[in-house]
Design a protein around this motif. Structure first.
Motif, short mmCIF file in Angstrom:
data_model
loop_
_atom_site.label_atom_id
_atom_site.label_comp_id
_atom_site.label_asym_id
_atom_site.label_seq_id
_atom_site.Cartn_x
_atom_site.Cartn_y
_atom_site.Cartn_z
N ASP A 50 -13.85 1.46 0.31
CA ASP A 50 -14.12 0.06 0.61
C ASP A 50 -12.87 -0.69 1.06
O ASP A 50 -12.94 -1.87 1.40
N ILE A 51 -11.72 0.00 1.05
CA ILE A 51 -10.46 -0.65 1.45
C ILE A 51 -9.88 0.08 2.66
O ILE A 51 -9.65 1.30 2.60
N GLN A 52 -9.66 -0.63 3.74
CA GLN A 52 -9.05 -0.06 4.93
C GLN A 52 -7.58 -0.48 5.01
O GLN A 52 -7.23 -1.61 4.66
N LEU A 53 -6.73 0.41 5.46
CA LEU A 53 -5.31 0.11 5.63
C LEU A 53 -4.96 0.07 7.11
O LEU A 53 -5.34 0.97 7.87
N SER A 54 -4.25 -0.96 7.52
CA SER A 54 -3.72 -1.06 8.88
C SER A 54 -2.20 -1.00 8.76
O SER A 54 -1.58 -1.92 8.23
N ILE A 55 -1.61 0.10 9.23
CA ILE A 55 -0.19 0.36 8.98
C ILE A 55 0.59 0.43 10.28
O ILE A 55 0.18 1.13 11.22
N SER A 56 1.71 -0.28 10.36
CA SER A 56 2.58 -0.18 11.53
C SER A 56 4.03 -0.23 11.10
O SER A 56 4.37 -0.85 10.09
N GLY A 57 4.89 0.45 11.84
CA GLY A 57 6.31 0.47 11.51
C GLY A 57 7.13 -0.14 12.62
O GLY A 57 7.15 0.36 13.74
N GLY A 58 7.80 -1.23 12.33
CA GLY A 58 8.65 -1.88 13.33
C GLY A 58 10.02 -2.19 12.79
O GLY A 58 10.75 -2.99 13.37
N GLY A 59 10.38 -1.60 11.63
CA GLY A 59 11.66 -1.87 11.01
C GLY A 59 11.51 -2.74 9.78
O GLY A 59 10.59 -3.54 9.67
N SER A 60 12.42 -2.58 8.84
CA SER A 60 12.36 -3.33 7.58
C SER A 60 12.37 -4.83 7.81
O SER A 60 11.61 -5.58 7.20
N GLY A 61 13.26 -5.28 8.70
CA GLY A 61 13.38 -6.70 8.97
C GLY A 61 12.09 -7.29 9.49
O GLY A 61 11.67 -8.39 9.09
N ASN A 62 11.41 -6.57 10.36
CA ASN A 62 10.14 -7.06 10.90
C ASN A 62 9.05 -7.07 9.84
O ASN A 62 8.19 -7.95 9.83
N GLY A 63 9.06 -6.08 8.96
CA GLY A 63 8.07 -6.06 7.89
C GLY A 63 8.25 -7.23 6.94
O GLY A 63 7.28 -7.89 6.54
N ILE A 64 9.49 -7.51 6.57
CA ILE A 64 9.77 -8.63 5.68
C ILE A 64 9.40 -9.95 6.35
O ILE A 64 8.82 -10.85 5.73
N LYS A 65 9.71 -10.06 7.64
CA LYS A 65 9.33 -11.27 8.38
C LYS A 65 7.82 -11.45 8.38
O LYS A 65 7.30 -12.57 8.21
N ALA A 66 7.09 -10.36 8.58
CA ALA A 66 5.63 -10.43 8.59
C ALA A 66 5.09 -10.89 7.24
O ALA A 66 4.13 -11.66 7.18
N LEU A 67 5.69 -10.42 6.16
CA LEU A 67 5.26 -10.84 4.83
C LEU A 67 5.50 -12.34 4.65
O LEU A 67 4.63 -13.07 4.15
N ILE A 68 6.67 -12.79 5.06
CA ILE A 68 7.01 -14.21 4.93
C ILE A 68 6.07 -15.08 5.75
O ILE A 68 5.67 -16.17 5.32
N GLU A 69 5.67 -14.61 6.93
CA GLU A 69 4.80 -15.37 7.81
C GLU A 69 3.31 -15.21 7.48
O GLU A 69 2.45 -15.76 8.16
N GLY A 70 3.02 -14.43 6.44
CA GLY A 70 1.64 -14.23 6.04
C GLY A 70 0.86 -13.30 6.94
O GLY A 70 -0.37 -13.34 6.97
#
Length: 272
Positions: A50-70
């Motif tokens: 029932d849970i789907q994962l959408s995973i992408s790798g663009g670098g640690s900095g980009n991942g942290i930025k994405a978390l901050i931006e929701g």
């Protein structure tokens, strides 16, 4: 369950992500952590249909930025958050919650035909700063050293900068790569090249050199006897809850996510 259910790609820059739908977790960030998340994610979705994962790798900095931006629920990172990132998160009302999921050793790699098998931390710093430019200076063959590095959005670059460069700058002529995989490709094609990758990316197309006479073993990574060791992390917004907690619990389970860590080639967390 095939990897077709996982959207897994390496991106050069962060694209605007659509809001996650119910039952979907968006995960973004480090290309070092990416293989673990892909491997564990396949098993997680098999047991949580029932849970789907959408995973992408663009670098640690980009991942942290994405978390901050929701834009993601989980940020993969191969480094700690910077002070400026913590402040940016606070300004957005985001409370980053770090979870260590594995240990890693960053390993310098050369072409298999390169006779140089050991380098000191000081020699690596001199190579990357441009003070040493020919392999013959290191007991190798006469040939100009081609320096391959990660780009500045990479957590691996940040760790290398801190633990190896120690304040010195990587030479401007270095070939900057967006992922561990492209570093491996560059080294495999050039007998005079040197680069560095996470332990899980080592393969027969390159040769990992020892550093200061030390081997990048699991025990040396955990104890940090290996001079370029680190934790691999994920960040969530606040203490994990709901579907995110289910994923985190899966990743930390010795028989589930930690098994994937070992299969990929990284070092599982010590059992308590």
């Amino acid at each position: 369950m095939s990897l077709g259910k996982i959207i897994a790609c390496t991106v050069l820059s962060l694209a605007m992500a659509a809001p996650a739908m119910a039952g979907q977790l968006v995960i973004n960030g480090s290309t070092t952590v990416l293989p673990v998340m892909q491997k564990a994610g396949e098993a997680f979705m098999a047991s949580h249909p029932d849970i789907q994962l959408s995973i992408s790798g663009g670098g640690s900095g980009n991942g942290i930025k994405a978390l901050i931006e929701g834009q993601c629920a989980v940020a993969m990172s191969s480094r700690e958050m910077k002070d400026k990132e913590v402040k940016a998160a606070e300004a957005k009302g985001v409370k980053p919650w770090p979870v260590a999921i594995a240990y890693d050793a960053i390993v310098p790699v050369v072409h298999p035909k390169n006779p140089v098998k050991n380098l000191t931390t000081a020699q690596l710093r001199d190579i990357y700063s441009g003070k040493i430019n020919n392999w013959k200076e290191l007991g190798g063959r006469d040939g100009k050293i081609v320096v391959v590095s990660r780009d500045t959005s990479s957590g691996t670059f940040e760790c290398w900068n801190e633990l190896v460069m120690r304040g010195e700058r990587v030479k401007p002529a270095a070939l900057m790569q967006a992922s561990n995989g492209t570093v491996i490709q560059a080294i495999a094609k050039n007998p005079n090249a040197i680069g560095y990758v996470g332990l899980g990316y080592l393969n027969d197309s390159v040769h990992g050199v020892t550093v200061d006479g030390k081997e990048p073993t699991p025990a040396n990574a955990i104890s940090k006897v290996w001079p370029v060791s680190r934790e691999l992390l994920i960040f969530t917004n606040g203490e994990p809850a709901g579907e995110v907690k289910q994923l985190v619990d899966f990743l930390l389970d010795p028989a589930k996510g930690q098994k994937s860590v070992l299969e990929i080639g990284y070092v599982p967390l010590p059992t308590k």
